[in-house]
Design a protein around this motif. Structure first.
Motif, PDB file in Angstrom:
ATOM      1  N   LEU A   1      -1.254  -3.184   6.877  1.00  0.00           N
ATOM      2  CA  LEU A   1      -1.435  -3.527   5.422  1.00  0.00           C
ATOM      3  C   LEU A   1       0.027  -4.049   4.993  1.00  0.00           C
ATOM      4  N   PRO A   2       0.030  -5.333   4.785  1.00  0.00           N
ATOM      5  CA  PRO A   2       1.323  -5.824   4.549  1.00  0.00           C
ATOM      6  C   PRO A   2       2.057  -5.035   3.316  1.00  0.00           C
ATOM      7  N   GLY A   3       3.294  -4.705   3.386  1.00  0.00           N
ATOM      8  CA  GLY A   3       4.152  -4.251   2.517  1.00  0.00           C
ATOM      9  C   GLY A   3       4.023  -2.609   2.452  1.00  0.00           C
ATOM     10  N   VAL A   4       2.941  -1.957   3.168  1.00  0.00           N
ATOM     11  CA  VAL A   4       2.679  -0.718   3.281  1.00  0.00           C
ATOM     12  C   VAL A   4       2.724   0.053   4.602  1.00  0.00           C
ATOM     13  N   LEU A   5       2.014  -0.624   5.654  1.00  0.00           N
ATOM     14  CA  LEU A   5       1.849  -0.027   6.892  1.00  0.00           C
ATOM     15  C   LEU A   5       1.909  -1.182   7.948  1.00  0.00           C
ATOM     16  N   SER A   6       2.693  -1.162   9.120  1.00  0.00           N
ATOM     17  CA  SER A   6       2.522  -1.958   9.836  1.00  0.00           C
ATOM     18  C   SER A   6       1.742  -1.910  10.996  1.00  0.00           C
TER      19      SER A   6
END
Length: 344
Positions: A7-12
């Motif tokens: 989730l870009p910007g939250v979890l790789s």
């Protein structure tokens, strides 16, 4: 090759893989996944963990095998009269109570597994797990078509129905019917029972025991696919301020200063089903304060008045819920359709 879940910007992708690794490490030799290593297990949360491992197993054969072992444990631990015991420790039952939502949820997990992996042979092998679980649940129907919450130690049904349980059972009945259709085993009676539950949840909410202080009673009619579109948006808006704490996540109960990562993640899945991915991403970002930076495992909750993590545990199903929420928001795997209600 499949795209890695992130989730870009939250979890790789790497962060999510580390979270799912915790579930695989906690899994016991017989396949059961307890709440935490060495702890107790229940079927609902066990299935949630299996689904998360199925998602990350798209790119990790070890996780994929752990998920298969988890589903096979369900087959081997079924009660001869249907359902599963409500609580296990080291694979052995510690109560003879059997709960409706536990018995129903394997149908959700098995449709999710089939959609994600395309493994029809495995779905055929595990079909009796879904079928027997849902037939046990239908044996708990009350006089209006509601599902009573459990079958007690003496074999009698519970004396009340819970809205959250019935919303989850509604979801499971529709998933079970969809799974049956894919396997050439139509179950129109399951669809009819789900339709009746939807009517009761939508129009007869007073039939259910009052647990309105719990956030799950607020959003589960959306998460379980009972309410869609404008009706679902109206329900979400109705109590948003009572349960959502900006910057922290979602309260478990409205009258306590306590947010949990699991309730937050499940609300995110409900928002994803409404197409509200931006708001869902914001909620999931807010709850990242519960992620342990050392190994990517999530603490269950946070008591923000006292500013302490509570309970002091890192439940497997909490990390699993985060993984599934990311998949619902991004639609990375076909299994996400189980929570988006788009499997048809």
């Amino acid at each position: 090759m499949a795209s890695p879940l992130h989730l870009p910007g939250v979890l790789s992708a790497e962060q999510l893989h580390r979270s799912a690794d915790y579930l695989a490490r906690a899994q016991e030799e017989d396949g059961v996944i307890p709440w935490f290593p060495g702890g107790h297990a229940d079927v609902w949360d066990h299935v949630e963990c299996a689904m998360a491992l199925t998602v990350t197993g798209v790119l990790d054969p070890g996780h994929a095998e752990a998920a298969r072992r988890a589903y096979l444990w369900l087959d081997g631990s079924r009660h001869p009269e249907g359902g599963w015991y409500a609580k296990y420790r080291q694979g052995a039952p510690v109560t003879v109570l059997r709960e409706a939502n536990h018995a129903a949820y394997p149908a959700v997990g098995l449709l999710h597994h089939l959609l994600t992996t395309g493994d029809t042979a495995f779905a055929e092998r595990l079909w009796p797990v879904a079928e027997s679980g849902l037939e046990f649940v239908l044996g708990l129907r009350g006089e209006h078509g509601e599902i009573l919450w459990a079958r007690s130690e003496d074999g009698s049904p519970g004396d009340h129905a819970l809205l959250t349980v019935c919303a989850s059972v509604h979801h499971a009945l529709r998933c079970g019917a969809a799974l049956g259709t894919r396997l050439g085993r139509e179950r129109p009676e399951w669809v009819k029972a789900a339709d009746r539950l939807a009517e009761l949840i939508t129009h007869e909410e007073g039939l259910f025991s009052d647990r309105s202080r719990f956030s799950m009673d607020w959003f589960y009619p959306v998460l379980g696919g009972v309410l869609r579109d404008d009706a679902a948006r109206a329900r979400v808006a109705e109590r948003w301020d009572a349960f959502v704490v900006p910057g922290l996540g979602v309260r478990c109960v409205s009258d306590q200063p306590w947010v949990t990562a699991a309730e937050s993640s499940e609300l995110v899945m409900a928002l994803a089903a409404l197409g509200e991915t931006e708001r869902g991403t914001r909620v999931l970002r807010d709850v990242q304060h519960l992620r342990d930076p050392d190994d990517g495992v999530y603490w269950t909750g946070y008591q923000f008045a006292e500013q302490v993590r509570w309970p002091v545990e890192r439940s497997t199903w909490t990390s699993a819920a985060v993984v599934l929420a990311v998949d619902a928001l991004t639609g990375t795997t076909p299994g996400s359709r189980v929570f988006l209600h788009t499997w048809d």
